[in-house]
Structure formats: C-alpha cells, structure tokens
Design an enzyme around this catalytic site. Structure first.
Site, PDB file in Angstrom:
ATOM      1  N   GLY A   1       0.847  -1.196   0.000  1.00  0.00           N
ATOM      2  CA  GLY A   1       0.000   0.000   0.000  1.00  0.00           C
ATOM      3  C   GLY A   1       0.877   1.238   0.000  1.00  0.00           C
ATOM      4  O   GLY A   1       2.051   1.180   0.369  1.00  0.00           O
TER       5      GLY A   1
ATOM      6  N   GLN B   1       3.048   9.912   1.506  1.00  0.00           N
ATOM      7  CA  GLN B   1       4.346   9.239   1.646  1.00  0.00           C
ATOM      8  C   GLN B   1       5.323   9.626   0.538  1.00  0.00           C
ATOM      9  O   GLN B   1       6.528   9.415   0.680  1.00  0.00           O
ATOM     10  CB  GLN B   1       4.166   7.717   1.691  1.00  0.00           C
TER      11      GLN B   1
ATOM     12  N   CYS C   1       5.794  -0.377   7.513  1.00  0.00           N
ATOM     13  CA  CYS C   1       5.427   0.838   6.785  1.00  0.00           C
ATOM     14  C   CYS C   1       6.640   1.295   5.994  1.00  0.00           C
ATOM     15  O   CYS C   1       7.752   1.320   6.524  1.00  0.00           O
ATOM     16  CB  CYS C   1       4.995   1.925   7.766  1.00  0.00           C
ATOM     17  N   LEU C   2       6.417   1.670   4.737  1.00  0.00           N
ATOM     18  CA  LEU C   2       7.529   2.119   3.897  1.00  0.00           C
ATOM     19  C   LEU C   2       8.170   3.396   4.455  1.00  0.00           C
ATOM     20  O   LEU C   2       9.320   3.684   4.150  1.00  0.00           O
ATOM     21  CB  LEU C   2       7.050   2.348   2.459  1.00  0.00           C
TER      22      LEU C   2
ATOM     23  N   HIS D   1      -4.579   1.246   7.784  1.00  0.00           N
ATOM     24  CA  HIS D   1      -3.208   1.770   7.895  1.00  0.00           C
ATOM     25  C   HIS D   1      -3.033   2.966   6.949  1.00  0.00           C
ATOM     26  O   HIS D   1      -2.491   4.006   7.336  1.00  0.00           O
ATOM     27  CB  HIS D   1      -2.226   0.637   7.560  1.00  0.00           C
ATOM     28  N   GLU D   2      -3.527   2.825   5.711  1.00  0.00           N
ATOM     29  CA  GLU D   2      -3.377   3.909   4.716  1.00  0.00           C
ATOM     30  C   GLU D   2      -4.264   5.101   5.057  1.00  0.00           C
ATOM     31  O   GLU D   2      -3.859   6.252   4.873  1.00  0.00           O
ATOM     32  CB  GLU D   2      -3.716   3.404   3.311  1.00  0.00           C
TER      33      GLU D   2
ATOM     34  N   HIS E   1      -2.573   7.352   7.397  1.00  0.00           N
ATOM     35  CA  HIS E   1      -1.604   8.252   6.749  1.00  0.00           C
ATOM     36  C   HIS E   1      -2.296   9.537   6.281  1.00  0.00           C
ATOM     37  O   HIS E   1      -1.738  10.625   6.403  1.00  0.00           O
ATOM     38  CB  HIS E   1      -0.961   7.572   5.528  1.00  0.00           C
TER      39      HIS E   1
HETATM   40  O1  GNR Z   1       3.916  -2.612   2.575  1.00  0.00           O
HETATM   41  C1  GNR Z   1       3.235  -2.496   3.588  1.00  0.00           C
HETATM   42  N1  GNR Z   1       2.907  -3.600   4.300  1.00  0.00           N
HETATM   43  C2  GNR Z   1       1.988  -3.584   5.345  1.00  0.00           C
HETATM   44  C3  GNR Z   1       1.938  -4.696   6.169  1.00  0.00           C
HETATM   45  C4  GNR Z   1       1.042  -4.731   7.211  1.00  0.00           C
HETATM   46  C5  GNR Z   1       0.202  -3.686   7.432  1.00  0.00           C
HETATM   47  C6  GNR Z   1       0.252  -2.569   6.636  1.00  0.00           C
HETATM   48  C7  GNR Z   1       1.134  -2.516   5.594  1.00  0.00           C
HETATM   49  S1  GNR Z   1       1.176  -1.133   4.577  1.00  0.00           S
HETATM   50  C8  GNR Z   1       2.836  -1.150   4.042  1.00  0.00           C
HETATM   51  C9  GNR Z   1       3.090  -0.069   3.017  1.00  0.00           C
HETATM   52  C10 GNR Z   1       2.878   1.287   3.653  1.00  0.00           C
HETATM   53  O2  GNR Z   1       3.668   1.822   4.382  1.00  0.00           O
HETATM   54  N2  GNR Z   1       1.760   1.883   3.408  1.00  0.00           N
HETATM   55  O3  GNR Z   1       1.477   3.065   3.971  1.00  0.00           O
HETATM   56 NI    NI Z   2       2.529   3.092   5.851  1.00  0.00          NI
END
Ligand code: GNR
Ligand code: NI
Length: 171
Positions: free
Chosen positions: A46, A51, A94-95, A136-137, A140
């Site tokens: 995601g 980001q 998270c990236l 999660h997104e 952000h």
């Molecule tokens: O790549 C991602 N893997 C992930 C694994 C578990 C829960 C959420 C994520 S999102 C993350 C990519 C990211 O940072 N998205 O904002």
């Molecule tokens: Ni993230």
C-alpha cells in the site's frame, strides 16, 4: 512513469492531514500511476500520496499474493463507513518506517466508500490484510503512522533505527 522518493519518519510532512481530491483527470491518473510504480518498486502492499510528499487523499493498494497477477486498486477520497467489533492483530510494517515491524490491533473488517481511477463512486467491504491495509493507509491521510500507537519509548527507538537505516543507505 517515475519512481518517487518515499518520505520516512520523523519527516513532519507525514504528520499533516491530506486534502480531498477535487477532480479525477489525466494529470491525477499520471500521478497515481507513479504512486503505483513507486509502491511496487519499494516494494509494499500500500502507499498513501503523503508518503511521496503530496498531501492529497489518495491510496494505492495491491494485496494480491506474490505468485498471482498484480491487482492494484486506487482509492480517492476514501471514507471508512463501518468497522467490525471484532479486532485482528497484524504485524505491520510501513515504507515510511523501513525495516521496523510491530503488532497492531485494528477492527478485523471495514467498509469504505471511495472514488476509483475512472472517477466512479465505489464501496468495499474489506477483510483480512486488505482491511488492515485500508485502515493503515487511511491513518496516513490523517497524519498518523503506525508507530503512533506504540509506547513513547518504542516509538523513539523505531525513529532512531530508521534514521540510522536512512543514513547508512545514503553512504
Ligand atoms: O507494505 C506495507 N505492508 C503492510 C503490512 C502490514 C500492514 C500494513 C502494511 S502497509 C505497508 C506499506 C505502507 O507503508 N503503506 O502506507
Ligand atoms: Ni505506511
């Protein structure tokens, strides 16, 4: 298409709230294509526009298994309309917090409305990794990163490790 650099904590842009998209046009689609390419390159499942430094309410998600065809989805101006009572724990990454992982508890399922790549209104009922990822997104877009759910001590440890990781990568 282009691969855009991904911001990492403690970049203060990640704390800002993203603004709704006003118009879905070819210029926006070109940016969303760049988001997708950047996400696959990272690689991640995601990515939120913030980001890559753009404060717009856009997500791209692809939770398809590695051994299957890609299945990217764009979510413009997403809104969570329902979350389940039952919760699920997922070891999140998270990236913007590279190489750090923590168990985070969230509603196991959610429903969301959004505008798609073609500008059409859509609704989704998500479970499993997709539900976790959407939440999660969405965080952000509201300036929240998963480490904000951790204790202050664990959060500062993660930030310190990310700073070290970024510094060593630059060398
Ligand atoms: O790549 C991602 N893997 C992930 C694994 C578990 C829960 C959420 C994520 S999102 C993350 C990519 C990211 O940072 N998205 O904002
Ligand atoms: Ni993230």
């Amino acid at each position: 298409m282009a691969i855009l650099p991904i911001l990492t904590v403690p970049d203060t842009i990640l704390k800002k709230k993203s603004k709704p998209v006003k118009k879905v046009d070819d210029k926006l689609r070109a940016f969303m294509d760049d988001m997708l390419e950047s996400m696959y390159d990272a690689p991640g499942v995601g990515l939120a526009a913030v980001q890559v430094g753009k404060l717009l309410r856009i997500l791209v998600i692809d939770v398809s298994p590695d051994d299957e065809d890609p299945d990217p989805h764009f979510y413009i101006n997403p809104e969570i309309t329902w979350t389940s009572e039952d919760l699920a724990v997922y070891n999140e990454g998270c990236l913007s917090v590279p190489e750090q992982y923590a168990d985070i508890e969230r509603p196991a399922e959610c429903k969301a409305t959004f505008i798609d790549y073609d500008g059409e209104n859509q609704e989704i009922h998500a479970k499993g990794l997709l539900a976790t990822c959407i939440q999660h997104e969405m965080d952000h877009l509201n300036g929240i990163v998963f480490i904000d759910y951790l204790s202050k001590i664990k959060r500062s440890m993660f930030v310190r490790k990310v700073k070290k990781f970024v510094k060593e990568k630059e060398e």
